[in-house]
Write a protein that holds these residues in place. Structure first.
Motif, mmCIF file in Angstrom:
data_model
loop_
_atom_site.group_PDB
_atom_site.id
_atom_site.type_symbol
_atom_site.label_atom_id
_atom_site.label_comp_id
_atom_site.label_asym_id
_atom_site.label_seq_id
_atom_site.Cartn_x
_atom_site.Cartn_y
_atom_site.Cartn_z
ATOM 1 N N PHE A 1 -6.414 1.204 -7.447
ATOM 2 C CA PHE A 1 -6.386 2.278 -6.490
ATOM 3 C C PHE A 1 -7.690 2.095 -5.653
ATOM 4 N N HIS A 2 -7.573 2.664 -4.308
ATOM 5 C CA HIS A 2 -8.741 2.848 -3.478
ATOM 6 C C HIS A 2 -8.771 4.538 -3.302
ATOM 7 N N VAL A 3 -9.521 5.111 -3.853
ATOM 8 C CA VAL A 3 -9.697 6.599 -3.814
ATOM 9 C C VAL A 3 -11.059 6.957 -3.056
ATOM 10 N N LEU A 4 -10.691 7.893 -2.121
ATOM 11 C CA LEU A 4 -11.832 8.730 -1.494
ATOM 12 C C LEU A 4 -12.170 9.739 -1.992
ATOM 13 N N CYS B 1 -19.153 11.073 1.203
ATOM 14 C CA CYS B 1 -17.702 10.450 0.771
ATOM 15 C C CYS B 1 -18.210 9.205 0.155
ATOM 16 N N ARG B 2 -17.386 9.112 -1.181
ATOM 17 C CA ARG B 2 -17.613 8.000 -2.034
ATOM 18 C C ARG B 2 -16.224 7.128 -2.090
ATOM 19 N N HIS B 3 -16.185 5.908 -2.082
ATOM 20 C CA HIS B 3 -14.955 5.161 -1.941
ATOM 21 C C HIS B 3 -15.037 4.419 -3.434
ATOM 22 N N GLN B 4 -14.151 4.686 -4.046
ATOM 23 C CA GLN B 4 -13.895 4.052 -5.741
ATOM 24 C C GLN B 4 -12.760 3.032 -5.528
ATOM 25 N N HIS B 5 -13.088 1.932 -5.913
ATOM 26 C CA HIS B 5 -11.961 0.836 -5.889
ATOM 27 C C HIS B 5 -11.919 0.431 -7.350
ATOM 28 N N VAL B 6 -10.772 0.660 -7.970
ATOM 29 C CA VAL B 6 -10.645 0.170 -9.321
ATOM 30 C C VAL B 6 -9.250 -0.220 -9.496
ATOM 31 N N ARG B 7 -9.274 -1.034 -10.740
ATOM 32 C CA ARG B 7 -8.124 -1.895 -11.116
ATOM 33 C C ARG B 7 -7.655 -1.049 -12.248
ATOM 34 N N GLN C 1 0.871 -1.333 -0.007
ATOM 35 C CA GLN C 1 -0.004 0.014 0.043
ATOM 36 C C GLN C 1 0.861 1.204 -0.163
ATOM 37 N N VAL C 2 0.368 2.304 -0.621
ATOM 38 C CA VAL C 2 1.100 3.534 -0.616
ATOM 39 C C VAL C 2 0.004 4.594 -0.113
ATOM 40 N N HIS C 3 0.422 5.232 1.113
ATOM 41 C CA HIS C 3 -0.450 6.329 1.567
ATOM 42 C C HIS C 3 0.219 7.729 1.495
ATOM 43 N N GLY C 4 -0.507 8.398 1.039
ATOM 44 C CA GLY C 4 -0.178 10.044 1.091
ATOM 45 C C GLY C 4 1.232 10.612 0.511
ATOM 46 N N SER C 5 1.543 9.993 -0.636
ATOM 47 C CA SER C 5 2.561 10.248 -1.676
ATOM 48 C C SER C 5 2.190 10.474 -3.016
ATOM 49 N N GLY C 6 1.938 11.621 -3.191
ATOM 50 C CA GLY C 6 1.625 12.164 -4.624
ATOM 51 C C GLY C 6 2.766 11.651 -5.582
#
Length: 133
Positions: free
Chosen positions: A70-73, A107-113, A50-55
């Motif tokens: 990606f798991h995008v909020l 808030c919407r959670h989008q889980h995409v491959r 996982q990657v957290h907080g690094s654009g």
């Protein structure tokens, strides 16, 4: 949980169970993915990376085709400025929606491959459409 730290400035890390990635970060992450992420060299799947907080890091990983999902909020807020997750220079890629949820009608959670490289076609001034291919 094992932690891998990508840094342009740190020489060491002091967090428990942490390893500083050195050299080319894309090659280091590619090696972790081939080892299933646990760093012990046995090839046994120990979970996801996982990657957290690094654009900046995520842009590098996208550029080298190292992001599987990606798991995008998404929050319904217009900020007007700031760092973009998918900014200028992002390599076009097809994405497949796997799941989406809404929390408290805000808030919407989008889980995409990631679905492979795409190409962008212009349809008019400033208009773009992603086409898988």
């Amino acid at each position: 949980m094992r932690k891998y730290v990508a840094s342009r400035t740190a020489d060491t890390v002091s967090w428990q169970n942490s390893t500083l990635l050195t050299g080319d970060v894309a090659e280091a992450v590619r090696a972790l993915k081939q080892d299933s992420g646990d760093g012990d060299g046995d090839g046994v799947d120990s979970g996801e990376i996982q990657v957290h907080g690094s654009g900046d890091l995520i842009q590098t990983l996208i550029e080298h085709d190292l992001v599987d999902e990606f798991h995008v909020l998404v929050l319904p807020v217009l900020v007007g400025s700031g760092k973009r997750l998918f900014g200028a220079g992002t390599v076009p890629a097809g994405l497949k929606l796997l799941e989406h949820r809404e929390f408290r009608q805000r808030c919407r959670h989008q889980h995409v491959r990631a679905g492979g490289r795409g190409r962008v076609r212009g349809h008019g001034p400033g208009d773009r459409q992603l086409v898988s291919g």
